[in-house]
Design a protein around this motif. Structure first.
Motif, PDB file in Angstrom:
ATOM      1  N   SER A  42       0.839  -1.192   0.000  1.00 57.58           N
ATOM      2  CA  SER A  42       0.000   0.000   0.000  1.00 57.58           C
ATOM      3  C   SER A  42       0.878   1.246   0.000  1.00 57.58           C
ATOM      4  CB  SER A  42      -0.909  -0.008   1.231  1.00 57.58           C
ATOM      5  OG  SER A  42      -1.635   1.197   1.322  1.00 57.58           O
ATOM      6  N   SER A  43       0.304   2.349  -0.458  1.00 56.70           N
ATOM      7  CA  SER A  43       1.002   3.637  -0.404  1.00 56.70           C
ATOM      8  C   SER A  43       0.436   4.514   0.694  1.00 56.70           C
ATOM      9  CB  SER A  43       0.889   4.350  -1.759  1.00 56.70           C
ATOM     10  OG  SER A  43      -0.491   4.582  -2.070  1.00 56.70           O
ATOM     11  N   LEU A  44      -0.606   4.048   1.375  1.00 54.65           N
ATOM     12  CA  LEU A  44      -1.197   4.815   2.461  1.00 54.65           C
ATOM     13  C   LEU A  44      -0.393   4.623   3.734  1.00 54.65           C
ATOM     14  CD1 LEU A  44      -4.987   4.056   1.866  1.00 54.65           C
ATOM     15  CD2 LEU A  44      -3.691   6.090   1.158  1.00 54.65           C
ATOM     16  N   GLU A  45      -0.047   5.740   4.364  1.00 48.94           N
ATOM     17  CA  GLU A  45       0.809   5.684   5.541  1.00 48.94           C
ATOM     18  C   GLU A  45       0.226   4.812   6.642  1.00 48.94           C
ATOM     19  OE1 GLU A  45       2.042   8.909   8.918  1.00 48.94           O
ATOM     20  OE2 GLU A  45       2.339   9.482   6.826  1.00 48.94           O
ATOM     21  N   THR A  46      -1.070   4.960   6.925  1.00 47.50           N
ATOM     22  CA  THR A  46      -1.704   4.194   8.009  1.00 47.50           C
ATOM     23  C   THR A  46      -1.678   2.704   7.704  1.00 47.50           C
ATOM     24  OG1 THR A  46      -3.185   6.062   8.440  1.00 47.50           O
ATOM     25  CG2 THR A  46      -3.785   3.932   9.376  1.00 47.50           C
ATOM     26  N   ASP A  47      -1.979   2.356   6.462  1.00 42.35           N
ATOM     27  CA  ASP A  47      -1.974   0.948   6.081  1.00 42.35           C
ATOM     28  C   ASP A  47      -0.585   0.337   6.195  1.00 42.35           C
ATOM     29  OD1 ASP A  47      -4.634   1.127   5.590  1.00 42.35           O
ATOM     30  OD2 ASP A  47      -4.448   1.271   3.400  1.00 42.35           O
ATOM     31  N   ILE A  48       0.421   1.088   5.790  1.00 42.62           N
ATOM     32  CA  ILE A  48       1.795   0.577   5.838  1.00 42.62           C
ATOM     33  C   ILE A  48       2.196   0.283   7.272  1.00 42.62           C
ATOM     34  CG2 ILE A  48       4.223   1.196   5.469  1.00 42.62           C
ATOM     35  CD1 ILE A  48       3.314   2.707   2.971  1.00 42.62           C
ATOM     36  N   PHE A  49       1.882   1.218   8.165  1.00 49.41           N
ATOM     37  CA  PHE A  49       2.179   1.004   9.584  1.00 49.41           C
ATOM     38  C   PHE A  49       1.457  -0.231  10.109  1.00 49.41           C
ATOM     39  CE2 PHE A  49       3.652   5.470  10.077  1.00 49.41           C
ATOM     40  CZ  PHE A  49       4.800   5.212  10.810  1.00 49.41           C
ATOM     41  N   ASN A  50       0.172  -0.332   9.826  1.00 48.47           N
ATOM     42  CA  ASN A  50      -0.616  -1.454  10.341  1.00 48.47           C
ATOM     43  C   ASN A  50      -0.129  -2.796   9.807  1.00 48.47           C
ATOM     44  OD1 ASN A  50      -2.321   0.127  11.903  1.00 48.47           O
ATOM     45  ND2 ASN A  50      -3.768   0.466  10.223  1.00 48.47           N
ATOM     46  N   VAL A  51       0.098  -2.839   8.489  1.00 50.60           N
ATOM     47  CA  VAL A  51       0.545  -4.084   7.878  1.00 50.60           C
ATOM     48  C   VAL A  51       1.871  -4.532   8.484  1.00 50.60           C
ATOM     49  CG1 VAL A  51       1.422  -5.103   5.742  1.00 50.60           C
ATOM     50  CG2 VAL A  51      -0.704  -3.796   5.711  1.00 50.60           C
ATOM     51  N   ARG A  52       2.819  -3.597   8.594  1.00 49.60           N
ATOM     52  CA  ARG A  52       4.131  -3.968   9.117  1.00 49.60           C
ATOM     53  C   ARG A  52       4.027  -4.485  10.546  1.00 49.60           C
ATOM     54  NH1 ARG A  52       8.855   0.446   9.394  1.00 49.60           N
ATOM     55  NH2 ARG A  52       7.332   1.427  10.790  1.00 49.60           N
ATOM     56  N   THR A  53       3.298  -3.773  11.393  1.00 49.66           N
ATOM     57  CA  THR A  53       3.215  -4.164  12.798  1.00 49.66           C
ATOM     58  C   THR A  53       2.499  -5.489  12.973  1.00 49.66           C
ATOM     59  OG1 THR A  53       3.215  -1.843  13.471  1.00 49.66           O
ATOM     60  CG2 THR A  53       2.444  -3.462  15.082  1.00 49.66           C
ATOM     61  N   TRP A  54       1.356  -5.657  12.307  1.00 49.61           N
ATOM     62  CA  TRP A  54       0.582  -6.880  12.510  1.00 49.61           C
ATOM     63  C   TRP A  54       1.264  -8.106  11.925  1.00 49.61           C
ATOM     64  CZ3 TRP A  54      -2.520  -7.246  16.248  1.00 49.61           C
ATOM     65  CH2 TRP A  54      -3.297  -6.160  16.669  1.00 49.61           C
ATOM     66  N   ILE A  55       1.953  -7.936  10.807  1.00 46.91           N
ATOM     67  CA  ILE A  55       2.692  -9.077  10.258  1.00 46.91           C
ATOM     68  C   ILE A  55       3.854  -9.448  11.165  1.00 46.91           C
ATOM     69  CG2 ILE A  55       4.191  -9.812   8.368  1.00 46.91           C
ATOM     70  CD1 ILE A  55       2.351  -8.422   6.447  1.00 46.91           C
ATOM     71  N   ASP A  56       4.515  -8.428  11.738  1.00 44.70           N
ATOM     72  CA  ASP A  56       5.578  -8.713  12.705  1.00 44.70           C
ATOM     73  C   ASP A  56       5.023  -9.438  13.927  1.00 44.70           C
ATOM     74  OD1 ASP A  56       7.583  -7.649  11.173  1.00 44.70           O
ATOM     75  OD2 ASP A  56       7.514  -5.671  12.101  1.00 44.70           O
ATOM     76  N   VAL A  57       3.849  -9.031  14.395  1.00 46.66           N
ATOM     77  CA  VAL A  57       3.203  -9.717  15.530  1.00 46.66           C
ATOM     78  C   VAL A  57       2.934 -11.170  15.171  1.00 46.66           C
ATOM     79  CG1 VAL A  57       1.093  -9.865  16.902  1.00 46.66           C
ATOM     80  CG2 VAL A  57       2.183  -7.653  16.553  1.00 46.66           C
ATOM     81  N   ALA A  58       2.348 -11.382  13.994  1.00 45.81           N
ATOM     82  CA  ALA A  58       2.031 -12.741  13.567  1.00 45.81           C
ATOM     83  C   ALA A  58       3.288 -13.577  13.403  1.00 45.81           C
ATOM     84  CB  ALA A  58       1.243 -12.701  12.250  1.00 45.81           C
ATOM     85  N   GLY A  59       4.309 -13.001  12.781  1.00 48.44           N
ATOM     86  CA  GLY A  59       5.556 -13.730  12.576  1.00 48.44           C
ATOM     87  C   GLY A  59       6.222 -14.123  13.879  1.00 48.44           C
ATOM     88  N   PHE A  60       6.247 -13.194  14.847  1.00 47.39           N
ATOM     89  CA  PHE A  60       6.871 -13.491  16.138  1.00 47.39           C
ATOM     90  C   PHE A  60       6.144 -14.621  16.851  1.00 47.39           C
ATOM     91  CE2 PHE A  60       6.787 -12.897  20.754  1.00 47.39           C
ATOM     92  CZ  PHE A  60       8.140 -13.072  21.047  1.00 47.39           C
ATOM     93  N   PHE A  61       4.816 -14.568  16.886  1.00 45.15           N
ATOM     94  CA  PHE A  61       4.073 -15.587  17.620  1.00 45.15           C
ATOM     95  C   PHE A  61       4.047 -16.926  16.890  1.00 45.15           C
ATOM     96  CE2 PHE A  61       2.472 -11.966  20.057  1.00 45.15           C
ATOM     97  CZ  PHE A  61       2.591 -12.477  21.338  1.00 45.15           C
ATOM     98  N   ILE A  62       4.151 -16.902  15.556  1.00 43.98           N
ATOM     99  CA  ILE A  62       4.289 -18.169  14.835  1.00 43.98           C
ATOM    100  C   ILE A  62       5.606 -18.841  15.208  1.00 43.98           C
ATOM    101  CG2 ILE A  62       4.654 -19.187  12.553  1.00 43.98           C
ATOM    102  CD1 ILE A  62       2.616 -17.171  11.471  1.00 43.98           C
ATOM    103  N   LEU A  63       6.686 -18.056  15.239  1.00 46.97           N
ATOM    104  CA  LEU A  63       7.978 -18.604  15.633  1.00 46.97           C
ATOM    105  C   LEU A  63       7.976 -19.038  17.093  1.00 46.97           C
ATOM    106  CD1 LEU A  63      10.789 -16.487  13.929  1.00 46.97           C
ATOM    107  CD2 LEU A  63      10.281 -18.900  13.642  1.00 46.97           C
ATOM    108  N   TYR A  64       7.279 -18.273  17.929  1.00 47.36           N
ATOM    109  CA  TYR A  64       7.194 -18.622  19.347  1.00 47.36           C
ATOM    110  C   TYR A  64       6.457 -19.961  19.516  1.00 47.36           C
ATOM    111  CZ  TYR A  64       5.886 -18.406  24.287  1.00 47.36           C
ATOM    112  OH  TYR A  64       5.704 -18.696  25.609  1.00 47.36           O
ATOM    113  N   ALA A  65       5.334 -20.112  18.800  1.00 44.74           N
ATOM    114  CA  ALA A  65       4.578 -21.364  18.870  1.00 44.74           C
ATOM    115  C   ALA A  65       5.397 -22.528  18.309  1.00 44.74           C
ATOM    116  CB  ALA A  65       3.267 -21.227  18.101  1.00 44.74           C
ATOM    117  N   TYR A  66       6.134 -22.267  17.239  1.00 47.01           N
ATOM    118  CA  TYR A  66       6.983 -23.306  16.648  1.00 47.01           C
ATOM    119  C   TYR A  66       8.055 -23.748  17.639  1.00 47.01           C
ATOM    120  CZ  TYR A  66      10.380 -25.406  13.426  1.00 47.01           C
ATOM    121  OH  TYR A  66      11.261 -26.257  12.794  1.00 47.01           O
TER     122      TYR A  66
END
Length: 439
Positions: free
Chosen positions: A191-215
């Protein structure tokens, strides 16, 4: 457009601090190589290195963004490997997890900063510093307690190449998706929207961290379950070995009993001097056999007789001074576990000694004050490699061996006892101390 500056980047110093704190989290939960003071000194140097790498990356062309990030990850891996006792696979595995944690906390802090502080009247240095300290402190402290939950006594499973590759794939994929909008603006997933970029980055990082944590939690659970099942199988094997030995020794005893009667008949029927001398010798050998390994505990007697016969075959001298009555309060399985594994390990060590005169094992069972003292000593020419106070297996397959000493320790701890091992003047000594029951 590639590498288009869509929103202000996280300050390099913030990123370096997040990467360093993520390393501190994992170093804090794992077993450290040095004292607290030495570790703190290494961490201070590590922070300076991490800051330097990020500042240099900031001056490089954007086309070198990926190599710069890899350099930061390499520094994190190196810092954890220096501070903690771990293999390079474990260091890389933890490096991937620490890097994703750093990305998550740094992204979360920067997003909340723009939402709550940026451009506001209170956007001053003191507030920015306090805000950074609160978010980073809360984020990394939470991660510390989460990681500590899935570790046992600060120890960590040995990661295989396949498990490392899986973790690296998960981490790389999460990092790529979370930063996609910074690299390619026109894709179905950016996305080129500032709010979307922030949200996407943060939530994907959250998901990635907890996937690795669960693994990681699943890997630990599998490792613990595998170790428990292996130890139980060893206990069952020791018990089965005891039962088989008991049957064999009973058969031998019956044969010797019959032989005694035969000797008596022969003695009555013949008066030849040579035959009498021969029969005297046979009877003497029988008495020696009957006297050996009679400790007062039939379980220990069976194990010792079985091991003694094996040692005799392989020219290993084994001596025993034991009061078997002291073991009466112990379960059959625990007696088999302690003596079976300890003697097996000692015999395995002696078989490696070329000089058969030096193949020596001594076992003792005695009461020392209010404790049962079990000592197994064997001559050893090579000092064993120790880890956490216990000898590591000499076999190349570490995943399927090395549980014998742990089984002994587990059996001792069932009675409130302890296990200690040591090496002195080419003698390896395994000592089990168990409180004797109060009469």
């Amino acid at each position: 457009m590639i590498f288009e500056q869509v929103i202000p980047n996280i300050p390099r110093t913030y990123t370096a601090l997040a990467e360093w704190l993520a390393c501190v989290v994992y170093i804090g939960v794992l077993k450290r190589r040095y004292s607290k003071g030495a570790t703190a000194a290494v961490l201070a140097v590590g922070l300076a290195v991490q800051m330097g790498i990020q500042l240099i990356d900031g001056m490089l062309p954007e086309i070198l963004w990926i190599p710069g990030m890899l350099a930061a990850v390499a520094a994190m891996v190196g810092l954890m490997m220096i501070c903690c006792e771990m293999s390079w696979k474990n260091a890389m595995y933890n490096g991937v997890r620490a890097f994703l944690l750093a990305e998550l906390v740094a992204s979360l802090e920067w997003q909340l900063y723009f939402y709550m502080v940026d451009g506001k009247p209170w956007d001053v240095f003191g507030v920015r510093f306090l805000y950074l300290a609160v978010i980073y402190g809360a984020g990394f402290t939470t991660a510390f307690f989460l990681e500590r939950r899935v570790l046992i006594d600060g120890d960590m499973l040995q990661v295989s190449a396949k498990e490392l590759a899986s973790a690296a794939m998960i981490g790389s994929f999460a990092f790529f998706l979370s930063n996609l909008s910074f690299v390619y603006e026109n894709t179905p997933f950016s996305s080129s929207l500032e709010t979307d970029i922030f949200n996407v980055r943060t939530w994907i990082d959250v998901a990635g961290f907890f996937i690795l944590y669960a693994y990681h939690a699943l890997l630990n659970e599998f490792h613990v379950r595998y170790e428990r099942d292996t130890m139980e199988n060893m206990l069952q094997n020791q018990l089965m070995q005891y039962k088989l030995s008991r049957e064999s020794i009973d058969l031998v005893n019956r044969k010797y009993h019959d032989l005694k009667h035969q000797i008596a008949v022969l003695r009555a029927e013949s008066n030849a001097d040579k035959r009498n001398a021969y029969l005297d010798e046979m009877e003497s050998e029988i008495k020696i056999y009957e006297a050996q390994n009679k400790t007062g505990n039939h379980i220990l007697d069976t194990l010792l007789t079985s091991k003694s016969l094996y040692c005799m075959k392989h020219q290993i001298s084994i001596t025993c001074v034991a009061d078997g009555h002291l073991l009466d309060f112990m379960d059959v399985m625990d007696i088999c576990t302690i003596f079976g594994n300890a003697l097996d390990n000692a015999i395995e060590c002696e078989l490696k000694i070329p000089d058969k005169e030096k193949r020596l094992i001594h076992l003792s069972v005695s009461a020392q004050k209010q404790f049962l003292a079990i000592s197994i000593e064997n001559y050893c020419e090579e000092e064993p490699v120790m880890k956490d106070g216990l000898p590591m297996t000499s076999k190349s397959d570490h995943a399927h061996h090395g549980f014998g000493v742990k089984s002994i320790q587990h059996s001792a701890q069932r009675y409130g006892g302890t296990l200690s091992v040591g090496m002195e003047k080419n003698w390896f000594r395994l000592m089990v101390m168990i409180p004797l029951p109060q009469k």
